[in-house]
Design an enzyme around this catalytic site. Structure first.
Site, mmCIF file in Angstrom:
data_model
loop_
_atom_site.group_PDB
_atom_site.id
_atom_site.type_symbol
_atom_site.label_atom_id
_atom_site.label_comp_id
_atom_site.label_asym_id
_atom_site.label_seq_id
_atom_site.Cartn_x
_atom_site.Cartn_y
_atom_site.Cartn_z
ATOM 1 N N TYR A 28 0.850 -1.191 0.000
ATOM 2 C CA TYR A 28 0.000 0.000 0.000
ATOM 3 C C TYR A 28 0.880 1.233 0.000
ATOM 4 O O TYR A 28 1.957 1.245 0.572
ATOM 5 C CB TYR A 28 -0.946 -0.023 1.213
ATOM 6 C CG TYR A 28 -1.917 -1.177 1.100
ATOM 7 C CD1 TYR A 28 -3.122 -1.024 0.439
ATOM 8 C CD2 TYR A 28 -1.592 -2.431 1.591
ATOM 9 C CE1 TYR A 28 -3.995 -2.085 0.288
ATOM 10 C CE2 TYR A 28 -2.455 -3.506 1.443
ATOM 11 C CZ TYR A 28 -3.651 -3.324 0.800
ATOM 12 O OH TYR A 28 -4.505 -4.383 0.639
ATOM 13 N N TYR A 71 -16.330 -1.215 3.523
ATOM 14 C CA TYR A 71 -15.427 -2.097 2.782
ATOM 15 C C TYR A 71 -14.206 -2.403 3.647
ATOM 16 O O TYR A 71 -13.525 -1.480 4.099
ATOM 17 C CB TYR A 71 -14.986 -1.431 1.474
ATOM 18 C CG TYR A 71 -14.019 -2.279 0.693
ATOM 19 C CD1 TYR A 71 -14.399 -3.541 0.253
ATOM 20 C CD2 TYR A 71 -12.736 -1.833 0.419
ATOM 21 C CE1 TYR A 71 -13.512 -4.339 -0.458
ATOM 22 C CE2 TYR A 71 -11.854 -2.629 -0.293
ATOM 23 C CZ TYR A 71 -12.244 -3.879 -0.722
ATOM 24 O OH TYR A 71 -11.368 -4.676 -1.418
ATOM 25 N N HIS A 109 -12.780 -8.352 -0.342
ATOM 26 C CA HIS A 109 -12.290 -9.247 -1.384
ATOM 27 C C HIS A 109 -11.248 -10.169 -0.757
ATOM 28 O O HIS A 109 -10.461 -9.721 0.073
ATOM 29 C CB HIS A 109 -11.636 -8.458 -2.528
ATOM 30 C CG HIS A 109 -12.621 -7.689 -3.327
ATOM 31 N ND1 HIS A 109 -12.967 -6.392 -3.024
ATOM 32 C CD2 HIS A 109 -13.352 -8.034 -4.420
ATOM 33 C CE1 HIS A 109 -13.860 -5.968 -3.896
ATOM 34 N NE2 HIS A 109 -14.111 -6.926 -4.761
ATOM 35 N N ASN A 114 -6.038 -17.832 -1.173
ATOM 36 C CA ASN A 114 -5.980 -17.774 0.287
ATOM 37 C C ASN A 114 -7.184 -18.508 0.881
ATOM 38 O O ASN A 114 -8.121 -17.904 1.397
ATOM 39 C CB ASN A 114 -5.927 -16.320 0.766
ATOM 40 C CG ASN A 114 -5.583 -16.218 2.232
ATOM 41 O OD1 ASN A 114 -5.642 -17.188 2.977
ATOM 42 N ND2 ASN A 114 -5.235 -15.014 2.659
ATOM 43 N N TYR A 121 -13.584 -16.213 6.822
ATOM 44 C CA TYR A 121 -14.687 -15.286 6.584
ATOM 45 C C TYR A 121 -16.031 -16.020 6.517
ATOM 46 O O TYR A 121 -17.033 -15.558 7.053
ATOM 47 C CB TYR A 121 -14.478 -14.487 5.295
ATOM 48 C CG TYR A 121 -13.587 -13.285 5.450
ATOM 49 C CD1 TYR A 121 -14.036 -12.139 6.099
ATOM 50 C CD2 TYR A 121 -12.302 -13.274 4.923
ATOM 51 C CE1 TYR A 121 -13.235 -11.014 6.235
ATOM 52 C CE2 TYR A 121 -11.489 -12.157 5.053
ATOM 53 C CZ TYR A 121 -11.960 -11.038 5.707
ATOM 54 O OH TYR A 121 -11.167 -9.930 5.841
ATOM 55 N N TYR A 135 -8.469 -9.023 -9.881
ATOM 56 C CA TYR A 135 -8.730 -7.979 -8.891
ATOM 57 C C TYR A 135 -7.423 -7.372 -8.373
ATOM 58 O O TYR A 135 -7.305 -6.164 -8.223
ATOM 59 C CB TYR A 135 -9.552 -8.548 -7.724
ATOM 60 C CG TYR A 135 -9.741 -7.546 -6.617
ATOM 61 C CD1 TYR A 135 -10.677 -6.525 -6.748
ATOM 62 C CD2 TYR A 135 -8.968 -7.585 -5.466
ATOM 63 C CE1 TYR A 135 -10.848 -5.573 -5.751
ATOM 64 C CE2 TYR A 135 -9.131 -6.636 -4.469
ATOM 65 C CZ TYR A 135 -10.068 -5.644 -4.619
ATOM 66 O OH TYR A 135 -10.215 -4.698 -3.634
ATOM 67 N N TYR A 136 -6.450 -8.230 -8.110
ATOM 68 C CA TYR A 136 -5.152 -7.767 -7.621
ATOM 69 C C TYR A 136 -4.252 -7.464 -8.814
ATOM 70 O O TYR A 136 -3.418 -8.262 -9.215
ATOM 71 C CB TYR A 136 -4.513 -8.813 -6.697
ATOM 72 C CG TYR A 136 -5.299 -9.014 -5.419
ATOM 73 C CD1 TYR A 136 -5.238 -8.081 -4.392
ATOM 74 C CD2 TYR A 136 -6.107 -10.131 -5.245
ATOM 75 C CE1 TYR A 136 -5.959 -8.262 -3.218
ATOM 76 C CE2 TYR A 136 -6.823 -10.315 -4.077
ATOM 77 C CZ TYR A 136 -6.747 -9.370 -3.072
ATOM 78 O OH TYR A 136 -7.464 -9.550 -1.917
#
Length: 153
Positions: A28, A71, A109, A114, A121, A135-136
């Site tokens: 990030y 989110y 997401h 994983n 989750y 997505y990544y």
């Protein structure tokens, strides 16, 4: 065994950065970390017996000036401290916060590779949704993710 959550501050921002870098497959930006200082209850550090071992960072989404969803951008717990309820405590904090601002959905997401996170989750009550291709995008090659949702009563 004591689990405590603490606010994110300029003094402990490096802890969030370190936990994320150890646990998560993506990086990030400095701007993302700086913005993390402005989201209040949506960013927390988790301490296990006063040792920082986990973190969560979320975003509140709005539509027409109404809060609609939260989110979960990142949730991370150092591997040796998994299984003690730390991640659950972080998610529970976000769910309780969602209720205070009248938000009815939390979503995230999860990287398709994983399976541990996906199962975790699902155990928490999230529902597996669509597969989001690539997505990544910053991963090489880009990787897919599942969209997971939790409806809040």
């Amino acid at each position: 065994m004591r689990i405590e959550l603490d606010d994110l501050t300029a003094n402990n921002l490096g802890v969030l950065r370190k936990i994320n870098s150890v646990v998560l497959p993506t990086k990030y930006s400095d701007a993302w970390y700086k913005e993390s200082l402005t989201v209040g209850e949506l960013a927390k550090l988790a301490y296990f017996n006063e040792i920082p071992v986990g973190a969560i960072r979320c975003a509140l989404e709005t539509k027409n000036d109404q809060k609609t969803k939260i989110y979960i951008m990142t949730v991370a717990v150092l591997a040796p401290y998994r299984g003690y309820g730390i991640g659950r405590r972080l998610i529970d904090h976000i769910i309780e916060y969602a209720k205070t601002v009248f938000v009815k959905e939390v979503y995230c997401h999860v990287w398709t590779r994983n399976d541990e996170a996906l199962q975790w989750y699902l155990k928490l009550g999230f529902e597996k949704g669509v597969l989001v291709k690539e997505y990544y995008k910053k991963m090489d090659p880009p990787e897919d993710a599942y969209l997971l949702r939790l409806r809040i009563q």
